[in-house]
Design a protein around this motif. Structure first.
Motif, PDB file in Angstrom:
ATOM      1  N   ARG A  43       0.819  -1.221   0.000  1.00 25.38           N
ATOM      2  CA  ARG A  43       0.000   0.000   0.000  1.00 25.38           C
ATOM      3  C   ARG A  43       0.851   1.269   0.000  1.00 25.38           C
ATOM      4  NH1 ARG A  43      -5.123  -0.116  -2.082  1.00 25.38           N
ATOM      5  NH2 ARG A  43      -5.934  -2.125  -1.462  1.00 25.38           N
ATOM      6  N   ASP A  44       1.954   1.249   0.730  1.00 15.82           N
ATOM      7  CA  ASP A  44       2.817   2.431   0.758  1.00 15.82           C
ATOM      8  C   ASP A  44       4.188   1.977   0.289  1.00 15.82           C
ATOM      9  OD1 ASP A  44       3.660   5.036   1.197  1.00 15.82           O
ATOM     10  OD2 ASP A  44       4.303   4.581   3.234  1.00 15.82           O
ATOM     11  N   GLY A  65      -0.916   3.585  -3.229  1.00 18.98           N
ATOM     12  CA  GLY A  65      -1.481   4.918  -3.411  1.00 18.98           C
ATOM     13  C   GLY A  65      -0.445   5.992  -3.663  1.00 18.98           C
ATOM     14  N   ASN A  66       0.671   5.944  -2.935  1.00 20.48           N
ATOM     15  CA  ASN A  66       1.648   7.024  -3.082  1.00 20.48           C
ATOM     16  C   ASN A  66       2.245   7.080  -4.483  1.00 20.48           C
ATOM     17  OD1 ASN A  66       2.965   4.586  -2.450  1.00 20.48           O
ATOM     18  ND2 ASN A  66       4.697   5.603  -1.504  1.00 20.48           N
ATOM     19  N   ARG A 108      -0.588   7.978  -7.234  1.00 17.69           N
ATOM     20  CA  ARG A 108      -0.961   9.399  -7.297  1.00 17.69           C
ATOM     21  C   ARG A 108       0.035  10.210  -8.135  1.00 17.69           C
ATOM     22  NH1 ARG A 108      -3.770   8.286  -2.518  1.00 17.69           N
ATOM     23  NH2 ARG A 108      -1.832   8.113  -1.329  1.00 17.69           N
ATOM     24  N   MET A 127      -6.568   2.315  -8.631  1.00 16.25           N
ATOM     25  CA  MET A 127      -5.784   1.997  -7.424  1.00 16.25           C
ATOM     26  C   MET A 127      -6.314   0.742  -6.740  1.00 16.25           C
ATOM     27  SD  MET A 127      -4.432   5.008  -5.032  1.00 16.25           S
ATOM     28  CE  MET A 127      -5.762   6.140  -5.064  1.00 16.25           C
TER      29      MET A 127
END
Ligand code: ZN
Length: 409
Positions: free
Chosen positions: A67-68, A130-131, A134, A145
């Motif tokens: 996720r990150d 997400g990071n 974006r 996403m």
């Protein structure tokens, strides 16, 4: 309950290599994390005795891992060049144009799709982190996403045309539910469409003792023998394969529906023969791998101990996931390596998981003038030596740990 093969469900009874306990390779720490408990997971690779898929068990959900994501593809010049060249060749070979649809799974910051977009070819990215997603969206690249699988493939297929070129670069290995992922590829691919996947080649991993490419984000390690069997099971035929130098030796496979347009090239049979000749269809070669890994560890520790005892200083270059596997497995911390550096600002100012080695900007090396620079992303060694050639002005030397420890001339 014993673990079973993620493709064929055969119980996993054969060790490939046990790398002990390791934190997630991308779990970089902030200063405030250093005094907290850190989570370690077993890093133990098996080979399936039935389909020869090399794999590790899933201990952490993909959600927590991806996720990150701290890996931004666009920070490597050679990787961008690789992407640009692929886009140019695929556009030509498969006749892509303004009516086509290119989809990339794990599209990261849009490093590849930007090259299709600039040719006017509609492109869609799928990226759960997400990071990085974006960053792609800010650059105008349409991005979903989410994690890819049958459910998302069905939804996308209901909403829009099938995909004429479906690309996945370094994503197949990252997929815990391999059957759901490949079944999703089959659904999303248009009639007459082409699927292209790149992944590190198990043959190179074995031949060059690249055990540090084993980490928790990589669930599977593919030979062409294994991947052909998996794709065929899901109704996809591999019609061409290329061997690439990226990540120490990768495969790029091209697949289509069984009634597809493209003739089968003899590259496929040739490479299958090479893998059989190397013994990838028998257990013996897998059984002997661990001893070679232990030898790499002994070499690195011997070098570091001798160097430090002689009063010399060693720093790292790079903070790649593979470096974290190597350093954790070998037990190398700031007792041996003062710090490492990385060009990515997302890693600078943080600490490597497990070993707590600080990550600085590359300029730090010119300020502290170390005697040795240990190159952790050995796959980018030429690029790094070129960028950092000034270390030779104070007599600094480069060291590469894999496949065998080497001090560069
Ligand atoms: Zn299997």
């Amino acid at each position: 309950m014993a673990a079973v093969c993620r493709f064929c469900a055969t119980p996993l009874e054969h060790d490939f290599v046990d790398l002990g306990m390791s934190p997630l390779s991308n779990a970089f720490l902030e200063t405030g994390d250093l005094n907290r408990m850190e989570r370690f997971f077993p890093l133990h690779a098996y080979v399936c005795g039935e389909c020869f898929l090399v794999q590790i068990e899933e201990f952490e959900s993909p959600d927590a891992i991806f996720r990150d994501y701290v890996y931004f593809s666009s920070y490597s010049d050679s990787w961008l060049a690789h992407a640009r060249e692929f886009a140019a060749r695929a556009t030509d070979r498969f006749g892509l144009g303004t009516a086509s649809l290119v989809v990339e799974i794990a599209s990261n910051d849009g490093y590849l799709l930007q090259y299709f977009k600039e040719r006017g070819i509609p492109a869609l990215g799928i990226e759960p982190a997400g990071n990085v997603a974006r960053v792609a969206m800010d650059a105008g690249i349409d991005t979903v996403m989410e994690f890819f699988g049958v459910a998302l493939a069905r939804r996308l297929r209901a909403e829009r045309q099938g995909c004429d070129l479906l690309v996945g670069i370094n994503v197949l290995a990252h997929v815990p539910d391999l059957n759901d992922f490949v079944a999703g590829l089959k659904i999303l691919l248009a009639d007459g469409g082409v699927l292209s996947m790149e992944f590190p080649h198990l043959l190179q991993l074995v031949a060059h003792t690249q055990f540090d490419t084993i980490y928790h984000e990589h669930f599977s390690y593919f030979s062409l023998l294994a991947v052909r069997r998996i794709f065929r099971h899901h109704g996809l035929e591999i019609f061409d394969v290329e061997e690439l130098p990226s990540h120490g030796g990768s495969l790029r496979i091209y697949a289509q529906h069984p009634d597809g347009n493209y003739p089968h090239r003899d590259s496929v049979e040739r490479l299958l023969a090479k893998e059989r000749e190397a013994g990838l269809d028998r257990l013996a070669i897998y059984r002997h791998f661990a001893e070679r890994v232990h030898e790499v560890k002994r070499d690195l520790l011997e070098f570091l101990i001798e160097t430090r005892r002689a009063g010399h200083r060693v720093v790292g270059y790079g903070a790649p996931a593979k470096g974290n596997t190597l350093l954790n497995f070998c037990g190398v911390g700031t007792d041996f390596i003062d710090y490492t550096v990385d060009r990515s600002p997302h890693k600078q100012g943080r600490f490597l998981p497990g070993t707590h080695i600080p990550v600085h900007p590359p300029e730090r090396i010119a300020q502290t003038k170390p005697d040795y620079v240990l190159i952790l992303p050995w796959n980018l060694q030429d690029e790094i030596v070129e960028q950092m050639t000034h270390i030779r002005s104070w007599g600094g030397r480069f060291v590469v740990p894999i496949p065998r420890l080497a001090v560069l001339p």
